[in-house]
Design a protein around this motif. Structure first.
Motif, PDB file in Angstrom:
ATOM      1  N   ASN A  21       0.825  -1.211   0.000  1.00 22.34           N
ATOM      2  CA  ASN A  21       0.000   0.000   0.000  1.00 22.34           C
ATOM      3  C   ASN A  21       0.863   1.266   0.000  1.00 22.34           C
ATOM      4  O   ASN A  21       0.559   2.235  -0.699  1.00 22.34           O
ATOM      5  CB  ASN A  21      -0.949   0.012   1.194  1.00 22.34           C
ATOM      6  N   LYS A  22       1.932   1.245   0.767  1.00 25.48           N
ATOM      7  CA  LYS A  22       2.846   2.394   0.815  1.00 25.48           C
ATOM      8  C   LYS A  22       3.484   2.619  -0.560  1.00 25.48           C
ATOM      9  O   LYS A  22       3.581   3.752  -1.028  1.00 25.48           O
ATOM     10  CB  LYS A  22       3.919   2.165   1.875  1.00 25.48           C
ATOM     11  N   GLN A  23       3.911   1.538  -1.212  1.00 23.42           N
ATOM     12  CA  GLN A  23       4.514   1.628  -2.544  1.00 23.42           C
ATOM     13  C   GLN A  23       3.533   2.242  -3.541  1.00 23.42           C
ATOM     14  O   GLN A  23       3.890   3.126  -4.311  1.00 23.42           O
ATOM     15  CB  GLN A  23       4.951   0.238  -3.030  1.00 23.42           C
ATOM     16  N   LEU A  24       2.292   1.791  -3.522  1.00 19.23           N
ATOM     17  CA  LEU A  24       1.302   2.304  -4.469  1.00 19.23           C
ATOM     18  C   LEU A  24       0.932   3.762  -4.175  1.00 19.23           C
ATOM     19  O   LEU A  24       0.584   4.499  -5.094  1.00 19.23           O
ATOM     20  CB  LEU A  24       0.061   1.411  -4.475  1.00 19.23           C
ATOM     21  N   LYS A  25       1.034   4.172  -2.922  1.00 19.77           N
ATOM     22  CA  LYS A  25       0.786   5.585  -2.598  1.00 19.77           C
ATOM     23  C   LYS A  25       1.956   6.455  -3.055  1.00 19.77           C
ATOM     24  O   LYS A  25       1.757   7.559  -3.554  1.00 19.77           O
ATOM     25  CB  LYS A  25       0.560   5.753  -1.096  1.00 19.77           C
ATOM     26  N   LEU A  26       3.184   5.957  -2.864  1.00 17.13           N
ATOM     27  CA  LEU A  26       4.370   6.718  -3.276  1.00 17.13           C
ATOM     28  C   LEU A  26       4.513   6.783  -4.793  1.00 17.13           C
ATOM     29  O   LEU A  26       4.944   7.795  -5.340  1.00 17.13           O
ATOM     30  CB  LEU A  26       5.634   6.089  -2.684  1.00 17.13           C
ATOM     31  N   PRO A  28       1.997   5.922  -7.622  1.00 13.51           N
ATOM     32  CA  PRO A  28       0.669   5.460  -8.037  1.00 13.51           C
ATOM     33  C   PRO A  28       0.526   5.167  -9.534  1.00 13.51           C
ATOM     34  O   PRO A  28      -0.482   4.612  -9.953  1.00 13.51           O
ATOM     35  CB  PRO A  28      -0.248   6.612  -7.623  1.00 13.51           C
ATOM     36  N   SER A  41      -2.680   3.965 -14.065  1.00 13.32           N
ATOM     37  CA  SER A  41      -2.640   3.701 -12.622  1.00 13.32           C
ATOM     38  C   SER A  41      -1.984   2.356 -12.345  1.00 13.32           C
ATOM     39  O   SER A  41      -2.256   1.371 -13.022  1.00 13.32           O
ATOM     40  CB  SER A  41      -4.055   3.681 -12.047  1.00 13.32           C
ATOM     41  N   SER A  72       6.056  -0.307  -9.047  1.00 12.11           N
ATOM     42  CA  SER A  72       4.605  -0.227  -9.217  1.00 12.11           C
ATOM     43  C   SER A  72       4.263  -0.465 -10.688  1.00 12.11           C
ATOM     44  O   SER A  72       4.850   0.164 -11.575  1.00 12.11           O
ATOM     45  CB  SER A  72       4.096   1.156  -8.811  1.00 12.11           C
TER      46      SER A  72
END
Length: 109
Positions: A21-26, A28, A41, A72
């Protein structure tokens, strides 16, 4: 999907879910698409160095949870990356190397 029980355990835990989740937020956006100036995305997180490329659980854990080993990707690119991993042709290796160099330059230079 992998049949390795250690790998399955590593990616089916809260530590992995949080890191993913952190990777996808950093990051995206799909990094493969972005390298082609396409903006898609990212929905999946891929390990640059396969977790199963090492033998010990400690080494697998280190690769699995290393943020620098993550990229990502959108679903389509993730499939293509895995196809390329199973193909060792000269063109595949050359293209992969070029993408990695471009990605490195984009991040650090």
């Amino acid at each position: 999907m992998s049949h390795n029980p250690t790998y399955i355990k590593l990616i089916n835990c809260q530590t992995w879910r949080n890191l993913r989740n952190k990777q996808l937020k950093l990051r995206p956006l799909c990094e493969e698409c972005r390298s082609k100036e396409i903006y898609t995305s990212a929905t999946e997180v891929h390990h640059r160095i396969p977790v199963e490329s090492v033998r010990s659980e400690q080494a697998m854990r280190k690769l699995a949870y290393d943020p620098d080993n993550l990229v990502s990707l959108c679903h389509e690119c993730h499939i293509e990356v895995h196809k390329a991993l199973h193909s060792r042709g000269k063109d595949v290796v050359k293209n992969k190397t070029e993408r990695e160099v471009k990605s490195f330059k984009g991040r650090y230079l």
